[in-house]
Design an enzyme around this catalytic site. Sequence first.
Site, short mmCIF file in Angstrom:
data_model
loop_
_atom_site.label_atom_id
_atom_site.label_comp_id
_atom_site.label_asym_id
_atom_site.label_seq_id
_atom_site.Cartn_x
_atom_site.Cartn_y
_atom_site.Cartn_z
N ASP A 1 4.87 8.11 14.38
CA ASP A 1 4.77 7.23 15.55
C ASP A 1 5.53 7.82 16.74
O ASP A 1 5.09 7.72 17.88
CB ASP A 1 5.34 5.84 15.23
CG ASP A 1 4.26 4.90 14.72
OD1 ASP A 1 3.18 5.39 14.33
OD2 ASP A 1 4.48 3.67 14.71
N TYR B 1 8.79 3.11 -0.37
CA TYR B 1 7.86 2.00 -0.12
C TYR B 1 7.23 1.47 -1.41
O TYR B 1 6.75 0.34 -1.45
CB TYR B 1 6.74 2.44 0.84
CG TYR B 1 7.17 2.65 2.27
CD1 TYR B 1 8.48 2.38 2.67
CD2 TYR B 1 6.29 3.12 3.22
CE1 TYR B 1 8.88 2.59 3.98
CE2 TYR B 1 6.68 3.32 4.55
CZ TYR B 1 7.99 3.05 4.92
OH TYR B 1 8.38 3.26 6.22
N ASP C 1 17.06 13.37 10.73
CA ASP C 1 17.72 12.94 11.98
C ASP C 1 17.56 14.02 13.05
O ASP C 1 17.27 13.73 14.22
CB ASP C 1 19.19 12.59 11.75
CG ASP C 1 19.91 13.56 10.84
OD1 ASP C 1 19.25 14.36 10.14
OD2 ASP C 1 21.15 13.56 10.83
N ASP D 1 6.45 7.92 8.36
CA ASP D 1 6.05 6.69 9.05
C ASP D 1 6.69 6.68 10.44
O ASP D 1 6.03 6.43 11.46
CB ASP D 1 6.57 5.51 8.21
CG ASP D 1 6.01 4.18 8.67
OD1 ASP D 1 5.19 4.17 9.59
OD2 ASP D 1 6.41 3.15 8.09
N LYS E 1 16.12 14.70 3.85
CA LYS E 1 17.51 14.32 4.11
C LYS E 1 18.30 14.84 2.90
O LYS E 1 18.99 14.08 2.20
CB LYS E 1 17.60 12.78 4.27
CG LYS E 1 18.92 12.26 4.73
CD LYS E 1 19.25 12.56 6.17
CE LYS E 1 20.64 12.09 6.51
NZ LYS E 1 21.14 12.60 7.81
#
Length: 359
Positions: free
Chosen positions: A252, A137, A224, A248, A192
């Site tokens: 959620d 980001y 994942d 992020d 990852k």
Amino acid sequence: MTHKIAVLPGDGIGPEIMEQAVRVLKALDLDLSIDEAPVGGAAYDLKGHPLPPETLALAQASSAVLFGAVGDWKYDKLPREHRPEQAILGLRRQMGLFANLRPAILYPELASASSLKPEIVSGLDILIIRELTGDIYFGQPRGVRTAVDGQFAGEREGYDTMRYAESEIRRIAKVGFESAQKRNRKLCSVDKANVLETSQFWRDIVIDVAKEYPDVELSHMYVDNAAMQLVKAPRQFDVIVTGNIFGDILSDEAAMLTGSIGMLPSASLNSSGQGLYEPSHGSAPDIAGRNIANPLATILSAAMLLRYSLGLPAQADRIESAVRKVLAAGYRTADIFEENTEKVGTAQMGDAVLKALAG
Ligand code: NAD
């Protein structure tokens, strides 16, 4: 010692839910100095900026900030730098808030609010720690350019840079281990590492930091798989620590396991323990001013504030157990209402928590 708290109610339901959280804090009979300042659209209307210098100065001079919510459709046409949401980004940046803590707790009484089967989620209590100031980001370089080589040479391409410095990983890993020490001593680091160099580096550093915390059981999971496990068997987790982009998405996802956005607090901390505490939901302009918003996420954010910035875990426990009592007694705001429970408004929910605190 007097603890200084900045209260920033903001927009929409912000002032209503904040009023209840402040009542709860005051009822604890602690030595608190509570100062309020405008933020978001309310601050833009009053002072021409969503994060006026006086509000920022108050936040910076406080041990902790209790933040309501900001935003309203009526500000959507303002230039980006004047939009209410810029206040949160500005506070994060100026206060160096790099660790975002989001608990996802499903109270047994609310198990039917989840979209998952009650037997999978009932009693869920996990904490997701998301790094907030680094990763893809914010990494440079980024932009749109003409590709110079490879299969798409000559074409325009968009690109971003995923990067984490060692010190950034160490400090968020530390928050992860220390939070796990305050809970069930299990930390799962999500990355990852099978594909990304940044993630392999992240994993190596987390393993190194783990040497300082032999009492915490560390595991690793690819993002994942973590996304899958969160809906398959979410109770396997205690604390999850992960980078900005993975956090992020996963935070959620975890929030939705509980099905009740009005119940979820959050904290963002810096390296000196200063923090900003806010409900995970937004300003809900659709229900503002009607005394129907759920104040519990904000009240639980105040509990996190006591635990993480003021070092008062027993007082935090008092608030959290008062909230449990209120739910067990059947009080519900409209968003979590079910048959055979008692529907109450924002202020009445505050009254119920105060009564439970006293009782
Ligand atoms: P929202 O979270 O405000 O609302 C989503 C839905 O949940 C709405 O139906 C709302 O009524 C309901 N809801 C939210 N909080 C509730 C509560 N405490 N009790 C009962 N119901 C509740 O998200 P949105 O509608 O996408 O955004 C509204 C505004 O909030 C926008 O301006 C957005 O930019 C802003 N926003 C602010 C923050 C923040 O301040 N941190 C976060 C997200 C969105």
